[in-house]
Design a protein around this motif. Structure first.
Motif, PDB file in Angstrom:
ATOM      1  N   ASN A   1       0.565   5.100   0.143  1.00 22.77           N
ATOM      2  CA  ASN A   1      -0.376   6.190   0.600  1.00 22.77           C
ATOM      3  C   ASN A   1      -0.052   7.555  -0.135  1.00 22.77           C
ATOM      4  OD1 ASN A   1      -1.692   4.768   2.572  1.00 22.77           O
ATOM      5  ND2 ASN A   1      -0.130   5.135   4.139  1.00 22.77           N
TER       6      ASN A   1
ATOM      7  N   ARG B   1       0.763  -1.210   0.077  1.00 27.61           N
ATOM      8  CA  ARG B   1       0.023   0.079   0.138  1.00 27.61           C
ATOM      9  C   ARG B   1       0.932   1.207   0.064  1.00 27.61           C
ATOM     10  NH1 ARG B   1      -1.805  -4.218   2.298  1.00 27.61           N
ATOM     11  NH2 ARG B   1      -4.085  -4.753   2.318  1.00 27.61           N
TER      12      ARG B   1
ATOM     13  N   ALA C   1     -11.053   4.850  -2.432  1.00 22.81           N
ATOM     14  CA  ALA C   1     -11.897   5.036  -0.818  1.00 22.81           C
ATOM     15  C   ALA C   1     -10.728   5.307   0.214  1.00 22.81           C
ATOM     16  CB  ALA C   1     -12.586   3.782  -0.487  1.00 22.81           C
ATOM     17  N   GLU C   2      -9.395   4.921   0.110  1.00 28.12           N
ATOM     18  CA  GLU C   2      -8.414   5.110   1.125  1.00 28.12           C
ATOM     19  C   GLU C   2      -7.335   6.199   0.626  1.00 28.12           C
ATOM     20  OE1 GLU C   2      -8.568   3.998   4.248  1.00 28.12           O
ATOM     21  OE2 GLU C   2     -10.405   2.624   3.693  1.00 28.12           O
ATOM     22  N   GLY C   3      -7.703   6.619  -0.602  1.00 29.85           N
ATOM     23  CA  GLY C   3      -6.562   7.622  -1.186  1.00 29.85           C
ATOM     24  C   GLY C   3      -5.105   7.015  -1.066  1.00 29.85           C
ATOM     25  N   ARG C   4      -4.923   6.014  -1.838  1.00 30.78           N
ATOM     26  CA  ARG C   4      -3.740   5.247  -1.936  1.00 30.78           C
ATOM     27  C   ARG C   4      -3.721   4.612  -3.398  1.00 30.78           C
ATOM     28  NH1 ARG C   4      -4.903   0.865   3.000  1.00 30.78           N
ATOM     29  NH2 ARG C   4      -6.383  -0.325   1.998  1.00 30.78           N
TER      30      ARG C   4
ATOM     31  N   ASP D   1      -6.939   2.814  -5.160  1.00 26.85           N
ATOM     32  CA  ASP D   1      -7.927   2.551  -3.946  1.00 26.85           C
ATOM     33  C   ASP D   1      -8.337   3.908  -3.713  1.00 26.85           C
ATOM     34  OD1 ASP D   1      -9.122   1.740  -2.078  1.00 26.85           O
ATOM     35  OD2 ASP D   1      -7.389   1.019  -0.745  1.00 26.85           O
TER      36      ASP D   1
ATOM     37  N   THR E   1      -6.524  12.528   3.099  1.00 28.38           N
ATOM     38  CA  THR E   1      -6.941  12.302   4.515  1.00 28.38           C
ATOM     39  C   THR E   1      -8.235  11.397   4.417  1.00 28.38           C
ATOM     40  OG1 THR E   1      -8.302  14.545   4.562  1.00 28.38           O
ATOM     41  CG2 THR E   1      -6.023  14.301   5.446  1.00 28.38           C
ATOM     42  N   GLY E   2      -8.624  11.274   3.360  1.00 30.04           N
ATOM     43  CA  GLY E   2      -9.984  10.486   2.818  1.00 30.04           C
ATOM     44  C   GLY E   2     -10.012  10.015   1.724  1.00 30.04           C
ATOM     45  N   ALA E   3     -11.157   9.891   1.099  1.00 29.88           N
ATOM     46  CA  ALA E   3     -11.361   9.328  -0.313  1.00 29.88           C
ATOM     47  C   ALA E   3     -10.597  10.526  -1.295  1.00 29.88           C
ATOM     48  CB  ALA E   3     -12.694   9.145  -0.471  1.00 29.88           C
TER      49      ALA E   3
ATOM     50  N   ALA F   1     -11.334  -0.840  -4.934  1.00 28.27           N
ATOM     51  CA  ALA F   1     -10.254  -0.603  -5.704  1.00 28.27           C
ATOM     52  C   ALA F   1     -10.459  -1.027  -7.225  1.00 28.27           C
ATOM     53  CB  ALA F   1      -9.023  -1.727  -5.202  1.00 28.27           C
TER      54      ALA F   1
ATOM     55  N   ALA G   1      -8.854  -4.706  -2.282  1.00 26.19           N
ATOM     56  CA  ALA G   1      -9.745  -3.706  -1.204  1.00 26.19           C
ATOM     57  C   ALA G   1     -11.053  -3.487  -1.948  1.00 26.19           C
ATOM     58  CB  ALA G   1      -8.997  -2.701  -0.824  1.00 26.19           C
TER      59      ALA G   1
END
Length: 367
Positions: free
Chosen positions: A50, A48, A357-360, A355, A55-57, A340, A337
């Motif tokens: 980042n 993963r 939703a997780e900003g990654r 991804d 800080t979010g989506a 994703a 995920a």
């Protein structure tokens, strides 16, 4: 001396049996190469990465891998930046200062910024849906150059962006700007990129409906895209800008495209499966592989002859080998995920998945 016909006949029979045996072994080995069990998911590592400032989506969409520099270009949308990931170290550099703005998606207003990238000749082209522009960035220095409107009337904003080397042009699929007539986006916008640092609007190619996904065959001068409402895939001559072929992949939910230009196999994402089309012989559907629901952009590694497809709802990445007949052979199904989607093939057996939703970014490598 009389010939020994009996012995020769026996020898011939033995030779014939031997030849048949060798042929059977060869067929078995070739078949085994494509029917062996899929590689276990445990043979792959999922890392993963980042994105800075997430800080979010993050509304991630189209991203691109530059094989020449070993960099992955990720337009990070509502963060107002473009993130550049080094394929060797996974270090992330950030190019900031891109404007953001509101668009409407499925009846809701969301904030977006840069959402599409394409590798050009020493530059990277970035589509910014936040302010409906197309920007140029130097691929080595990361210096941002000029930005131009996505169309002369400013009624559309970039969706997908693709550099067409055969004609030194940038083609973009589009969506309407907030409050604009949706019909304005039923077209492709074409820009002159003969000077890579300075884009000039060139022409518009009308379509029956919105375009989704893209692929280009620079050797044959063909641009491929899906047309949403009719549910068809088209081939467009990059010089005449005329549609030269239309095919029905057998689905109304058409998403991304990928191409094996050497063997002329066109891969079409169809919601929960991918079909293989023979683009060189009338667009016949050659095969299909189920991936699970939630497909978006897919990609293909011509070096490894492997197709990658990430299903967001199934939370899985499918890797499939493609044989010389356009048939799929499952290589691995790797858990990712929820949400994703969208995948880009890197070097070797590496693939990257967004991804949002997780900003990654999820980096998949074979151990």
């Amino acid at each position: 001396m009389k010939p020994k016909t009996g012995n020769n006949a026996n020898g011939l029979r033995l030779l014939t049996r031997g030849a048949v045996y060798v042929a059977m072994v060869a067929v078995f080995l070739v078949g085994r190469a494509f029917t062996q069990s899929p590689t276990p998911a445990s043979d792959y590592e999922l890392k993963r990465i980042n994105l800075p400032g997430a800080t979010g989506a993050v509304a991630l969409d189209y991203f691109a891998h530059d094989r020449a520099t070993g960099k992955l270009w990720v337009p990070a949308s509502n963060t107002g930046s473009v993130d550049v990931i080094d394929e060797k170290t996974d270090a992330v550099s950030q190019i900031t200062g891109f404007p953001t703005g509101e668009i409407e998606r499925r009846g809701k207003k969301i904030t977006v910024g840069p959402t599409a990238a394409s590798i050009g000749n020493g530059v990277v082209y970035i589509g910014n849906r936040g302010n409906a522009t197309l920007c140029v960035i130097d691929a080595k220095t990361f210096t941002r150059g000029e930005c131009v409107p996505a169309s002369p009337d400013r009624d559309v904003t970039p969706d997908g962006v693709l550099y067409v080397a055969a004609t030194h042009e940038v083609w973009i699929t589009t969506r309407p700007t907030l409050g604009a007539d949706p019909a304005a986006a039923k077209s492709l916008q074409v820009f002159d990129a003969s000077d890579p640092q300075r884009l000039k609007w060139k022409s518009k190619i009308p379509l029956d409906d919105l375009a989704e996904g893209y692929a280009v065959d620079d050797d044959r001068g063909l641009f491929y895209t899906n047309i949403e409402e009719p549910g068809k895939t088209v081939a467009i001559d990059v010089r005449s800008h005329k549609i030269v072929a239309e095919w029905n992949p057998g689905s109304s939910d058409l998403q991304g495209l990928a191409l094996d230009s050497a063997r002329r196999f066109l891969f079409v994402a169809c919601g929960d499966h991918v079909v293989s089309i023979d683009a060189g012989h009338g667009g016949k559907v050659l095969d299909s592989i189920t991936t699970g629901p939630g497909l978006d952009n897919i990609d293909y590694s011509p070096d490894r002859k492997v197709l990658y497809a990430a299903a967001s709802q199934a939370a899985a990445l499918t890797a499939a080998k493609v044989d010389d007949y356009g048939k799929f052979h499952l290589k691995a199904t790797v858990p990712t995920a929820k949400g994703a989607r969208g995948v880009v093939a890197g070097k070797g057996e590496t693939a990257y998945v967004i991804d949002p939703a997780e900003g990654r970014i999820l980096k998949l490598t074979h151990k």
